[in-house]
Scaffold this motif. Structure first.
Motif, PDB file in Angstrom:
ATOM      1  N   ASP A  12       6.804   1.272   5.725  1.00 43.65           N
ATOM      2  CA  ASP A  12       5.549   0.519   5.849  1.00 43.65           C
ATOM      3  C   ASP A  12       4.726   0.708   4.579  1.00 43.65           C
ATOM      4  N   GLY A  13       4.535  -0.367   3.824  1.00 45.51           N
ATOM      5  CA  GLY A  13       3.767  -0.274   2.579  1.00 45.51           C
ATOM      6  C   GLY A  13       4.661   0.013   1.383  1.00 45.51           C
ATOM      7  N   HIS A  28       0.816  -1.228   0.000  1.00 48.43           N
ATOM      8  CA  HIS A  28       0.000   0.000   0.000  1.00 48.43           C
ATOM      9  C   HIS A  28       0.843   1.270   0.000  1.00 48.43           C
ATOM     10  N   GLU A  43      -4.660   1.122   2.985  1.00 44.41           N
ATOM     11  CA  GLU A  43      -4.649  -0.093   3.795  1.00 44.41           C
ATOM     12  C   GLU A  43      -4.856   0.287   5.252  1.00 44.41           C
ATOM     13  N   GLU A  44      -4.265   1.416   5.641  1.00 50.55           N
ATOM     14  CA  GLU A  44      -4.261   1.825   7.053  1.00 50.55           C
ATOM     15  C   GLU A  44      -5.637   2.308   7.530  1.00 50.55           C
ATOM     16  N   HIS A  98      -2.747  -7.180   7.164  1.00 57.70           N
ATOM     17  CA  HIS A  98      -2.156  -6.733   5.895  1.00 57.70           C
ATOM     18  C   HIS A  98      -3.166  -6.968   4.784  1.00 57.70           C
ATOM     19  N   HIS A 111       6.943  -6.968   3.332  1.00 58.84           N
ATOM     20  CA  HIS A 111       6.580  -5.899   4.277  1.00 58.84           C
ATOM     21  C   HIS A 111       7.604  -5.879   5.400  1.00 58.84           C
TER      22      HIS A 111
HETATM   23 ZN    ZN Z   1       1.652  -1.792   6.038  1.00 59.19          ZN
END
Ligand code: ZN
Length: 406
Positions: free
Chosen positions: A90-91, A79, A124-125, A355, A188
């Motif tokens: 992250d992502g 993401h 995603e978050e 995830h 990830h």
């Molecule tokens: Zn993530």
């Protein structure tokens, strides 16, 4: 000519600078920064010779043809959105590492037997609408009405945001049906400290833990702090304290069970009043649903006993119950073989965090690769993965892709 790893590292910095705030990193669903990041990602895919498209919600897809264009595609992705005051790995790392692996494969003039679809999910978050996985949910089918009516902090509904702020020029819906794809692989950062403790650069994920969220309310009696002897009290807060410690003891005895109390509120909340009520949250996760459920039952028994002994009323209110998502055994075994070839390790750990694979598992087999991150720190500006570990992740992904047969 920079190597694919050098390009990847520079891209992580580039995406990390695209933010809606001048003072910290934040990119939420359909925000200007999220769309800028999506356009840049689309450009990188195009530069690699991929056939690119984007959905109105800002999810981007690049297709790399294989020798058999009719073969079911392999999906790679992660993401591009972030939490507020986020780290840059992250992502973003999952998308950039996949691009690097494909770049290396193309440079070797190696042709994969099947098409690869690289997906950069817009959300995603769930930071903006408090709803997770909007990007991946949208590729397996239309979002439901309840989700579309979710409002952000300005009162804008998700449906209105997509209509007014979406990326509509040349957009196409990106959709997949069950059985259409050979699998989904995501790289990830680990977001925990298991790899660091074990001195491993990477590991494969066995599954995504199931999660139960509860709201607990203990009710006693608000009395005068000076005139009520200890034996006569019905103190909700000391009862809550005993419950919270019991939850901690239970989790410590049953790893990988984890239980967290992240929020507590007491009433009336005055220094000279005995607390009448204590309301707190429970977040309980385990990779096996049967053990998550038995831990929940044990916790309920324990809280009931503590409340009875302290003459408190217990309200046990389940808020959310998400089953565990096991990774696909066949894909996971193949990813483990690549991990072992590159690192010598065969580390397999569950993911405590959710995830996009949770959603993709509804339409195809999934597998995940975790890369070590410093101090296990994530959702924080100091989030960091070393160039060596990122390089290792790219190599594992490359080895995995090249060893796949039709
Ligand atoms: Zn993530």
């Amino acid at each position: 000519m920079p190597t694919p790893l050098q390009t990847a590292l520079s891209r992580i910095d580039q995406l990390g600078r695209i933010s809606d705030s001048p003072s910290f990193l934040v990119r939420t669903f359909l925000s200007p920064a999220n769309l800028t990041a999506a356009r840049l990602t689309r450009q990188w895919m195009e530069d690699l010779g991929m056939q690119v498209s984007h959905a109105p919600d800002g999810t981007v897809r690049g297709i790399l043809a294989g020798s058999d264009s009719s073969a079911p595609p392999l999906l790679l992705g992660s993401h591009i959105d972030t939490v507020i005051d986020a780290g840059k790995y992250d992502g973003a790392l999952g998308i950039i590492a996949a691009l690097a692996a494909l770049e290396g494969i193309l440079a070797e003039k190696f042709t994969l037997p099947f098409p690869v679809h690289l997906l950069a999910f817009s959300d995603e978050e769930g930071t903006r609408f408090q709803t997770t996985y909007l990007g991946s949910r949208s590729i397996i089918g239309p979002l439901d009405q309840k989700t579309l009516q979710a409002k952000d902090s300005h009162g804008i509904t998700l449906a209105a945001a997509i209509a007014q702020e979406g990326w509509h020029g040349d957009s196409v819906p990106i959709r997949y049906s069950p059985g259409e794809c050979r699998g989904y692989i995501e790289l990830h950062i680990e977001q925990g400290r298991v790899l660091e403790e074990g001195a491993e650069p990477a590991c494969v994920v066995s599954g995504i833990a199931g999660q139960s969220r509860l709201s607990i309310i203990l009710t006693g009696r608000a009395d005068h702090a000076g005139t009520t002897p200890m034996a006569l009290r019905h103190d909700a807060l000391t009862g809550a304290a005993e419950c919270i410690l019991a939850a901690e003891s239970l989790a410590r005895l049953q790893p990988p069970l984890v239980i967290t109390v992240g929020k507590i509120q007491i009433h009336p909340g005055a220094s000279n009043s005995i607390p009448q009520s204590a309301a707190f949250t429970i977040d309980l996760r385990h990779p096996l649903d049967s053990l998550r459920e038995s831990a929940l039952a044990e916790l309920h028994r324990s809280f009931s006993e503590i409340s009875a002994q302290r003459r408190l009323t217990l309200d046990w209110l389940p808020v959310q119950d998400n089953p565990a998502i096991p990774c696909d055994p066949t894909l996971t075994k193949k990813l483990l073989q690549s991990l072992t070839v590159i690192t010598g390790s065969s580390a397999l750990i569950p993911s405590g965090a959710g995830h996009d694979g949770v959603i993709l598992s509804k339409i195809c087999p999934i597998a995940m690769l975790f890369i070590r991150c410093r101090d296990g720190l994530s959702h924080h500006p100091d989030e960091y993965a070393s160039p060596e570990d990122i390089g290792c992740g790219i190599e594992i992904l490359t080895h995995f892709l090249k060893s796949q047969k039709l």
